[in-house]
Design a protein around this motif. Structure first.
Motif, mmCIF file in Angstrom:
data_model
loop_
_atom_site.group_PDB
_atom_site.id
_atom_site.type_symbol
_atom_site.label_atom_id
_atom_site.label_comp_id
_atom_site.label_asym_id
_atom_site.label_seq_id
_atom_site.Cartn_x
_atom_site.Cartn_y
_atom_site.Cartn_z
ATOM 1 N N THR A 198 0.854 -1.190 -0.318
ATOM 2 C CA THR A 198 0.050 0.024 -0.096
ATOM 3 C C THR A 198 1.289 1.575 0.305
ATOM 4 N N LEU A 199 0.259 2.463 -0.831
ATOM 5 C CA LEU A 199 1.195 3.543 -0.660
ATOM 6 C C LEU A 199 0.754 4.721 -0.280
ATOM 7 N N TYR A 200 0.245 5.069 0.887
ATOM 8 C CA TYR A 200 0.069 6.175 1.408
ATOM 9 C C TYR A 200 0.367 7.846 1.044
ATOM 10 N N ILE A 218 4.703 3.919 3.016
ATOM 11 C CA ILE A 218 4.375 3.134 1.809
ATOM 12 C C ILE A 218 5.128 1.643 2.066
ATOM 13 N N TYR A 219 3.921 0.268 2.552
ATOM 14 C CA TYR A 219 3.616 -1.287 3.296
ATOM 15 C C TYR A 219 4.524 -1.837 2.267
ATOM 16 N N VAL A 224 5.182 -4.644 6.609
ATOM 17 C CA VAL A 224 6.420 -3.763 6.710
ATOM 18 C C VAL A 224 6.500 -2.842 6.855
ATOM 19 N N LEU A 225 6.557 -1.587 7.153
ATOM 20 C CA LEU A 225 6.471 -0.912 6.860
ATOM 21 C C LEU A 225 7.856 -0.317 6.005
ATOM 22 N N SER A 226 8.486 0.154 4.421
ATOM 23 C CA SER A 226 9.266 0.592 3.488
ATOM 24 C C SER A 226 9.771 1.803 3.962
ATOM 25 N N ALA A 227 8.772 2.921 3.842
ATOM 26 C CA ALA A 227 9.432 4.076 4.269
ATOM 27 C C ALA A 227 8.126 4.559 4.111
ATOM 28 N N GLU A 228 8.731 5.759 5.519
ATOM 29 C CA GLU A 228 7.978 6.372 6.626
ATOM 30 C C GLU A 228 7.984 8.598 5.436
ATOM 31 N N ASP A 244 7.387 -10.559 -4.198
ATOM 32 C CA ASP A 244 7.343 -11.869 -4.187
ATOM 33 C C ASP A 244 6.695 -12.001 -2.263
ATOM 34 N N LEU A 245 7.075 -10.755 -1.439
ATOM 35 C CA LEU A 245 6.691 -11.078 0.070
ATOM 36 C C LEU A 245 4.915 -10.943 -0.305
#
Length: 268
Positions: A198-200, A218-219, A224-228, A244-245
């Motif tokens: 998900t992109l917020y 970005i999740y 898992v949080l990929s970026a904030e 793949d995740l």
């Protein structure tokens, strides 16, 4: 597959489409230089939010040339921007999904908040419903702010490859917590229930004394949080999404499989 996503935490100039287009081009170049395959802007990024009766003056049509200007050099990369779209003398709060080929699809905001500080039902027409939009990167499910409070926005597209939540979220108290806390919980729902990255994308800036806080995220599909992004700061954040995740999360979690299967049985 690794997908590099960029969220532009943008501060639009209210009712100044020309200036916003120029600044979109700047941030699109920055995102492309950073290797992004998917670039997402906030709700109404081309116009600003508190438009009132200026809505017709800042509206765009799908046949306008502005889309070619924004997509120059994109190739098979995907760009999602917020605009007022005019169709059949009706005006929609919309997110337009683009690639180098042009417009891939449009999500028109379904749920228009018309309570408290919000008055969207006076100025916009509600969109017809929720559909996945096919892109070179996979099927995208787009939500605009208030849409994300309603379960049909999720259940109708539970098997989407990505969810995008674009918003104009102001800093305020919401249901016993701050808007920052509440919207971060909401943004995590697609990964929690359906294993979908998900992109917020939330805007920043001030309009008529209302402060928009940013905090874009970005999740990954496994939650898992990929970026904030920081609060209150115009910026671009990048996150590498491992598709793949998503697949592994859906396979490994019986709960995710049950949620997804139930949604598909409902006719998603």
């Amino acid at each position: 597959m690794i997908l590099r996503a960029a969220v532009v935490q943008f501060k639009p100039a209210l009712a100044n489409v020309e200036e916003n287009i120029t600044r979109h081009r700047y941030f699109i170049r920055e995102a492309l230089e950073g290797g992004a395959n998917l670039i997402v802007f906030p709700e109404l990024s081309l116009t600003g939010y508190l438009l009132g009766w200026l809505v017709p003056q800042v509206s765009l049509k799908l046949e306008d040339g502005v889309w070619e200007d924004l997509t120059e050099g994109l190739g098979d990369r995907v760009l999602i921007v917020g605009a007022v779209i005019e169709e059949r003398d009706m005006f929609y709060n919309a997110m337009v999904v683009l690639s180098g080929e042009g417009i891939l699809g449009v999500h028109r905001k379904v749920y228009l908040p018309t309570y408290g500080m919000f008055d969207e039902g006076r100025y916009f027409t509600a969109g017809p419903g929720f559909e996945k939009i096919k892109t070179p990167l996979g099927d995208v499910a787009v939500m605009i702010c208030e849409d994300a409070w309603h379960m049909d926005a999720y259940l109708s597209r539970a098997d989407a490859d990505f969810f995008v939540l674009s918003a104009n979220n102001p800093l305020r108290v919401v249901q016993g917590g701050t808007a920052v806390e509440v919207w971060h919980r909401i943004a995590s729902l697609p990964s929690l229930y359906f294993g979908a990255p998900t992109l917020y994308a939330n805007r920043v800036g001030v309009e008529d004394g209302i402060v928009f806080f940013g905090g874009s995220r970005i999740y990954q599909g496994n939650g898992v949080l990929s970026a904030e992004a920081p609060l209150f700061e115009e910026t671009v954040i990048f996150g590498d999404i491992d598709t793949d995740l998503r697949r592994a999360a859906r396979y490994n979690s019986a709960t995710l499989r049950e949620h997804l299967n139930h949604a598909l049985r409902k006719g998603a």
